[in-house]
Design a protein around this motif. Structure first.
Motif: not given
Length: 104
Positions: A20-29, A39-40, A60-64
């Protein structure tokens, strides 16, 4: 199902969950499942077997994916809801907070 109001490349703010309250760029929809990959955000640990692409393997660490209802679009640095409006013969996204057109 209604049109998804978040697109690839948008900057979003997480409004619920562990990030919550983090910001990021959308990689995939993922329109079918109503989810977005940011992202992140929502980082998970995957255990990868060694393969041709990944010789080493290991952890491996990755976004879900995160549900689209848990993010809000950032417009001019401010989180806003999104609506749609007809601009001539073209359907455009509009920021509910300001009434400004988001994508030209």
């Amino acid at each position: 199902m209604s049109a998804l109001k978040i697109k690839t490349g948008d900057t979003v703010k997480v409004i619920a969950g562990k990030d919550k309250d983090k910001e990021g760029k959308v990689l995939k929809v993922d329109v079918k499942n109503h989810k977005v990959l940011v992202e992140g955000i929502n980082m998970v640990v995957k255990h990868a077997k060694p393969s041709a692409a990944n010789q080493q393997g290991g952890i491996v660490n990755k976004e879900a994916f995160i549900d689209a209802s848990n993010v809000m679009l950032l417009h001019n640095g401010k989180a806003t809801r999104v609506g749609f409006k007809m601009d001539g013969d073209k359907k455009v996204r509009v920021a509910k907070a300001t009434g400004e057109v988001i994508d030209k």
